[in-house]
Design a protein around this motif. Structure first.
Motif, short mmCIF file in Angstrom:
data_model
loop_
_atom_site.label_atom_id
_atom_site.label_comp_id
_atom_site.label_asym_id
_atom_site.label_seq_id
_atom_site.Cartn_x
_atom_site.Cartn_y
_atom_site.Cartn_z
N LYS A 224 0.82 -1.14 0.14
CA LYS A 224 -0.06 0.00 -0.20
C LYS A 224 0.97 1.30 -0.06
CE LYS A 224 -4.08 2.20 2.20
NZ LYS A 224 -4.93 1.93 3.26
N SER B 72 -6.00 -12.24 -11.82
CA SER B 72 -6.89 -12.63 -10.86
C SER B 72 -6.24 -13.45 -9.58
CB SER B 72 -8.10 -13.41 -11.32
OG SER B 72 -8.89 -12.44 -12.19
N LYS C 272 -4.40 -12.16 -5.80
CA LYS C 272 -5.63 -11.81 -5.05
C LYS C 272 -5.25 -10.68 -4.17
CE LYS C 272 -7.75 -16.50 -4.97
NZ LYS C 272 -8.17 -16.29 -6.18
N GLU C 273 -3.97 -10.58 -3.87
CA GLU C 273 -3.37 -9.43 -2.69
C GLU C 273 -3.41 -8.10 -3.58
OE1 GLU C 273 -1.29 -13.34 -1.02
OE2 GLU C 273 -1.92 -12.40 -3.18
N VAL D 58 -5.24 -7.37 -6.57
CA VAL D 58 -6.57 -7.33 -6.88
C VAL D 58 -7.19 -6.35 -5.75
CG1 VAL D 58 -8.89 -8.22 -7.52
CG2 VAL D 58 -6.88 -8.85 -8.49
N LYS D 59 -7.03 -6.68 -4.53
CA LYS D 59 -7.73 -6.45 -3.19
C LYS D 59 -6.88 -5.05 -3.11
CE LYS D 59 -8.41 -7.01 1.64
NZ LYS D 59 -8.21 -8.05 2.67
N LEU D 60 -5.70 -4.86 -3.18
CA LEU D 60 -4.90 -3.51 -3.02
C LEU D 60 -5.45 -2.62 -3.95
CD1 LEU D 60 -2.82 -1.70 -1.97
CD2 LEU D 60 -1.28 -2.67 -3.42
N TYR D 61 -5.49 -2.79 -5.30
CA TYR D 61 -6.11 -1.96 -6.34
C TYR D 61 -7.47 -1.45 -5.97
CZ TYR D 61 -1.61 -3.66 -8.46
OH TYR D 61 -0.39 -4.11 -8.58
N GLU D 62 -8.14 -2.29 -5.70
CA GLU D 62 -9.73 -2.05 -5.86
C GLU D 62 -9.99 -1.21 -4.37
OE1 GLU D 62 -11.96 -5.76 -5.96
OE2 GLU D 62 -11.63 -5.81 -8.10
N SER D 63 -9.16 -1.30 -3.34
CA SER D 63 -9.27 -0.58 -2.13
C SER D 63 -8.66 0.59 -2.18
CB SER D 63 -8.81 -1.40 -0.95
OG SER D 63 -7.41 -1.59 -0.96
N SER D 64 -7.75 0.85 -3.30
CA SER D 64 -6.99 2.10 -3.27
C SER D 64 -7.77 3.00 -4.56
CB SER D 64 -5.52 1.97 -3.84
OG SER D 64 -4.98 1.00 -2.86
N TYR E 87 -7.09 -2.18 -14.69
CA TYR E 87 -7.86 -1.05 -13.67
C TYR E 87 -7.21 0.11 -14.27
CZ TYR E 87 -8.92 -4.80 -10.38
OH TYR E 87 -9.71 -6.00 -9.89
#
Length: 159
Positions: free
Chosen positions: A102, A126, A129-130, A132-138, A155
């Protein structure tokens, strides 16, 4: 560029880092069952000068106690308006889960914004997973137009 995060140093890539950076990326790709492609998708890490430095981008390495443990980079792309693509954001398993990813992404975004770019594109898989989660939460939004064979997600974030 040089930044400190906990006991990590994020700094500009140097020629002596070429093999170590490639090893980090190769190792993480293998861990997730993705192919190392030195003549295709990973050619840029073997030719950092051409793909990043000469093209107006940056390639950073992350060290802990003198050992390379990660990478992160970006370069301008023609995909959008004043756009860059964040690339080669990889961390070894031993340093994940500490907020380093992050922090690295925030530092990349700050550098990109300070240079007047307006769009950040990221391609990923995909299975990462870590990431994908980082980008989507950012604040990165799903987009279309994957250009890298081993990736199935793209993205974009508008600055």
């Amino acid at each position: 560029m040089e930044a400190q995060y906990r006991d990590f140093v994020i700094r500009d890539w140097e020629k002596r880092d070429r093999t170590f950076a490639a090893d980090v990326i190769h190792s993480v790709l293998t861990e997730y069952g993705l192919p190392w492609q030195p003549k295709e998708a990973d050619r840029d890490v073997l030719e950092v000068e051409k793909f990043y430095q000469d093209a107006g981008g940056e390639f950073w390495v992350i060290e802990r106690q003198g050992q390379l443990v990660g990478t992160g980079a970006y370069y301008p792309v023609k995909r959008g308006d004043r756009a860059v693509e964040v690339r080669k954001m990889y961390l070894l398993p031993s340093v994940r889960g500490q907020g380093l990813g992050k922090y690295l992404l925030q530092q990349l975004e700050n550098a990109i914004a300070s240079r007047g770019f307006q769009e950040i594109w990221i391609e990923t898989a995909s299975v990462l997973k870590e990431a994908v989660k980082l980008y989507e939460s950012s604040g990165y939004e799903p987009a279309t137009g994957v250009e890298t064979a081993r990736c199935d997600r793209v993205y974009v974030k508008f600055l």
